[in-house]
Design an enzyme around this catalytic site. Structure first.
Site: not given
Ligand code: S3P
Length: 449
Positions: A39-40, A44, A112, A186, A188, A336, A367, A409
């Site tokens: 996903k990351s 990108r 996010g 982080s 992000q 995650d 979570r 998740r």
């Protein structure tokens, strides 16, 4: 596995119930599978492709809802992105600094990464005005972690609660470079500042207390950005205003998705499963270290490097696992995977302690609270800590009604817990899995024997 054991029921409101009925004689997981693209890296690849000059070709893109949100935002900013598929996506970039002003709000959905990374780019596009939002989960997640450093660079951003919650309005500016010491590890935050720095004359540096995933750094370099990395201080410096050039990106399988099968294989008796083509970037392999600490039998096979990212096949075989303590620098490398590690801990002998993971409270759901509540409903012994969980394993889990809280998740972690619970488990709002793993329930049915 027979269709009656795993059933998906679609409700009138399109919400799904995933019903898992463990056969009285149990089941095991067998076979060779692939998980969807990372996903990351998918986000990108779409973003850098959209900002680069020339064409970017992406193989193995994740077709989940999150990358779809990224694609739709960057199309609205002027990039041409072909129809999304796993084989071959073509992105015709518009060149750095050339975003058009969209006529509507940019909607990042549940993602996010889309919203925070995009903010760095939008804030640094002088003379253009942008509005951004997301779904109800994203609108409640903190944006101040990126808004504040961007404001230090001179960005103009407005929103609710002191400009910290989406929807946000951004008046693009020529920014000034900063050296930002992020209080949290982080990717992000780091990536948002680096992307803003790309558009800013001079050198922008971001440092973090522990190393977070480095996919942005790897891909920015591959696209031609000038980047200096200092591993001693976990800092990265980008030199602004150089052009990016379109590339071919091959997206490996997502280790965060493989994590569900790694834990399932480790805890479901008799299992022997190979997950092929998994990204094993060292900033993401905390899950492998944690499961090794717990005594799980996982082997890396066929290790190789694909388009700048390390990749391997992972073979997991059932065996008894025991508790461990997870805290400190490993946490950003498995953040995650903590929901599924909580499931492993509920099964393991002894008491597992997870600390320094307060970030879990501001993910797609809280979570810590949600996993504790849902696993306890199934008979587990999970105590919430302010920054983690204490989980005493070894009690037998009992099937019951549980809820994903619309967090992908959580939905998938509870499905794996159901494989070791007696009777029937019904996971409500299981459609959330599509954010990162659209075929999760089909693969579950395929591997369970
Ligand atoms: C991501 C970074 C992490 C992770 C998220 C994806 C990324 O978030 O939890 O799922 O692609 O940069 P944080 O940066 O908030 O830790």
């Amino acid at each position: 596995m027979s269709a009656s054991v795993i059933t998906v029921e679609t409700q009138e409101n399109l919400s799904h119930k995933l019903i898992i009925q463990r056969p009285p004689l149990g089941l095991s997981l067998q076979g060779r599978i692939r998980v969807p693209g990372d996903k990351s890296i998918s986000h990108r690849a779409l973003m850098l492709g959209a900002m680069a000059e020339g064409e970017t070709q992406i193989q193995g893109l994740l077709l989940g809802e999150d990358p779809r949100s990224t694609a739709s935002c960057f199309r609205a900013l002027g990039a041409e992105i072909s129809e999304l598929n796993t084989e071959f996506v073509r992105v015709k970039g518009i060149g750095l600094g050339n975003f058009s002003e969209p006529i509507d709000v940019l909607n990042a959905g549940n993602s996010g990464t889309t919203l925070r990374l995009m903010l760095g780019l939008l804030a640094s596009h002088p003379g253009r005005f942008f509005t951004v939002t997301g779904d109800s989960s994203l609108r409640s997640r903190p944006m101040s972690r990126v808004v504040k450093p961007l404001q230090q660079m001179g960005a103009q951003i407005w929103g609710r609660v002191s400009n910290s919650l989406a929807p946000l309005a951004i008046q693009g500016q020529a920014l000034k470079p900063i050296h930002y010491h992020s209080p949290i590890a982080s990717a992000q935050v780091k990536s948002c500042i680096l992307l803003a720095g790309l558009m800013t004359e001079g050198q922008t540096t971001v440092s973090e207390p522990a190393l977070s995933r480095d996919h942005s750094e790897r891909m920015l370099r591959a696209f031609g950005a000038e980047l200096t990395i200092d591993p001693q201080s976990n800092s990265v410096t980008v030199t602004g205003c150089a052009q990016l050039h379109g590339q071919t990106v091959i997206v490996p399988g997502d280790i965060s998705s493989a994590a569900f099968w790694l834990v399932a294989g480790a805890i479901v008796p008799g299992s022997d499963l190979v997950i092929e083509n998994v990204g094993v970037n060292p900033t993401r392999t905390g899950i492998l270290e944690a499961l090794a600490l717990m005594g799980a039998d996982i082997q890396r096979e066929n290790e190789r490097e694909v388009a700048g990212e390390p990749v391997a096949d992972l073979r997991v075989r059932y065996g008894g696992i025991h508790s461990c303590t997870l805290a400190g620098d490993i946490i950003p490398r498995l953040i995650d995977e903590i929901p599924i590690l909580a499931v492993a801990a509920a099964f393991a002998q002894g008491t597992t302690i997870i600390r320094d993971a307060e970030e879990l409270r501001v993910k797609e759901s809280d979570r810590i609270t949600v996993m504790a509540q849902q696993l306890n409903k199934m008979g587990a012994k999970v105590t919430e800590l302010p920054d983690g969980m204490e989980i005493t394993g070894g009690t037998s889990l009992v099937g019951t009604d549980v809820d994903s809280h619309t967090d992908h998740r959580i939905a998938m972690s509870l499905a794996i817990a159901a494989l070791v619970a007696t009777g029937t488990t019904t996971i409500h709002r299981a459609e959330a899995a599509a954010v990162s793993y659209p075929n999760f329930s089909a693969t579950l049915a395929e591997v369970c024997r």
